[in-house]
Enzyme design. Structure first.
Site, PDB file in Angstrom:
ATOM      1  CG  HIS A   1      -5.942  -1.771   8.738  1.00  0.00           C
ATOM      2  ND1 HIS A   1      -6.012  -0.478   9.200  1.00  0.00           N
ATOM      3  CD2 HIS A   1      -4.621  -2.059   8.731  1.00  0.00           C
ATOM      4  CE1 HIS A   1      -4.805  -0.035   9.452  1.00  0.00           C
ATOM      5  NE2 HIS A   1      -3.939  -0.976   9.177  1.00  0.00           N
TER       6      HIS A   1
ATOM      7  CD  GLU B   1      -8.851   1.421   7.544  1.00  0.00           C
ATOM      8  OE1 GLU B   1      -8.825   0.514   8.401  1.00  0.00           O
ATOM      9  OE2 GLU B   1      -8.384   2.558   7.738  1.00  0.00           O
TER      10      GLU B   1
ATOM     11  CG  ASP C   1      -0.289  -0.391   2.504  1.00  0.00           C
ATOM     12  OD1 ASP C   1       0.955  -0.365   2.574  1.00  0.00           O
ATOM     13  OD2 ASP C   1      -0.996  -0.714   3.463  1.00  0.00           O
TER      14      ASP C   1
ATOM     15  CG  ASN D   1      -8.887  -0.914  11.987  1.00  0.00           C
ATOM     16  OD1 ASN D   1      -7.966  -1.583  11.525  1.00  0.00           O
ATOM     17  ND2 ASN D   1      -9.386   0.130  11.352  1.00  0.00           N
TER      18      ASN D   1
HETATM   19  C1  GLP Z   1      -0.492   0.486   8.558  1.00  0.00           C
HETATM   20  C2  GLP Z   1      -0.225  -0.328   7.293  1.00  0.00           C
HETATM   21  C3  GLP Z   1      -0.434  -1.805   7.519  1.00  0.00           C
HETATM   22  C4  GLP Z   1       0.219  -2.212   8.823  1.00  0.00           C
HETATM   23  C5  GLP Z   1      -0.471  -1.535   9.972  1.00  0.00           C
HETATM   24  C6  GLP Z   1       0.095  -1.882  11.349  1.00  0.00           C
HETATM   25  O1  GLP Z   1      -1.708   1.133   8.564  1.00  0.00           O
HETATM   26  N1  GLP Z   1      -1.002   0.066   6.174  1.00  0.00           N
HETATM   27  O2  GLP Z   1       0.090  -2.514   6.416  1.00  0.00           O
HETATM   28  O3  GLP Z   1       0.127  -3.594   8.969  1.00  0.00           O
HETATM   29  O4  GLP Z   1      -0.409  -0.137   9.807  1.00  0.00           O
HETATM   30  O5  GLP Z   1       1.212  -1.103  11.626  1.00  0.00           O
HETATM   31  P1  GLP Z   1       2.200  -1.326  12.817  1.00  0.00           P
HETATM   32  O6  GLP Z   1       3.051  -2.484  12.430  1.00  0.00           O
HETATM   33  O7  GLP Z   1       2.974  -0.060  12.935  1.00  0.00           O
HETATM   34  O8  GLP Z   1       1.377  -1.626  14.009  1.00  0.00           O
END
Ligand code: GLP
Length: 242
Positions: A139, A144, A68, A137
């Site tokens: 995702h 989402e 992404d 959440n």
């Molecule tokens: C972001 C990314 C996800 C990631 C998530 C968790 O929003 N788009 O791909 O898995 O956050 O992030 P973190 O590893 O910092 O908790």
């Protein structure tokens, strides 16, 4: 089948994830990796960098696709996932830049760009190993929670929860982009193997729900249970409710 691997701490989790990636490259030097951003994979990427420097991994034939990117941020913006990936991994290893793919945050035409991204993944032979994090959440990528999910790469409005969670990387919450481009659920599911990384107490409830809840688009991570080759790597804290 879901394969759960429990590790002692973040360091062990990162080593284990790097072991899986290293083995994938050893088995298939021209493999296609799906990569994630966020705080969780940083330790894994550091492991990969160390192993590259020690001459243990050669990325010269590897192709990568990121999940992404924020919509509206240029590739050189410090909060873009493009910038993140080059800082945290790509500029330290020998993956050829032309084999690196990340959705572009400022496409001229979003539809065309999303279709192009899907096509390049197909042309590369599909993703062999997809690394995933998980949002608080539920995702995955930026898919989402909602009443339905789009299948292919698409533009998505970010939820308030995600904007709040990701604001820790920005100077203020106002600066967090409101939209992102993400691989869709089908894109992610086409990966031959998925490895999801979860570290820390704030992920514990979601890991439990991923495993216990019925499959629902309101918790996108629950869909992962349908994938034939899913590994979930947790540290003690993220695994404390399972
Ligand atoms: C972001 C990314 C996800 C990631 C998530 C968790 O929003 N788009 O791909 O898995 O956050 O992030 P973190 O590893 O910092 O908790």
């Amino acid at each position: 089948m879901v394969n759960i691997i429990r590790t002692e701490n973040y360091q062990e989790l990162s080593k284990h994830a790097a072991d899986i990636i290293q083995a994938t490259i050893e088995n298939k030097p021209d493999c296609v990796l799906g990569l994630a951003t966020g705080g969780t994979p940083i330790g894994t990427y550091q492991q990969l960098i160390d192993r590259f420097r020690e001459g243990k991994i050669d990325f010269s034939k590897v192709t990568t696709f990121n999940l992404d990117e924020y919509y509206g941020l240029s590739s050189d913006h410090e909060q873009s996932y493009h910038f993140f990936m080059f800082e945290q991994l790509f500029r330290h290893i020998n993956v050829p830049p032309e084999r690196v793919h990340i959705p572009f945050g400022l496409p001229e035409d979003i539809e065309t760009h999303c279709q192009y991204y899907e096509q390049v993944i197909q042309d590369a032979g599909g993703i062999d190993l997809q690394i995933l994090g998980i949002g608080e959440n539920g995702h995955i990528g930026f898919n989402e929670p909602g009443p339905s999910l789009q299948t292919g790469t698409h533009l998505v409005p970010l939820s308030q929860e995600t904007i709040r969670a990701n604001s820790r990387y920005f100077a203020s919450i106002q600066e967090v982009p409101k939209k992102a481009i993400t691989m869709g659920i089908r894109t992610i599911f086409q990966a031959r193997r998925i490895v999801l990384l979860a570290s820390g107490a704030n992920k514990a409830a979601m890991i439990r729900r991923l495993l216990d809840d019925n499959i629902t688009t309101e918790v996108p991570a629950t869909l992962l249970k349908l994938h034939p080759d899913l590994t979930i790597l947790v540290d003690q804290e993220a695994g404390s409710e399972i």
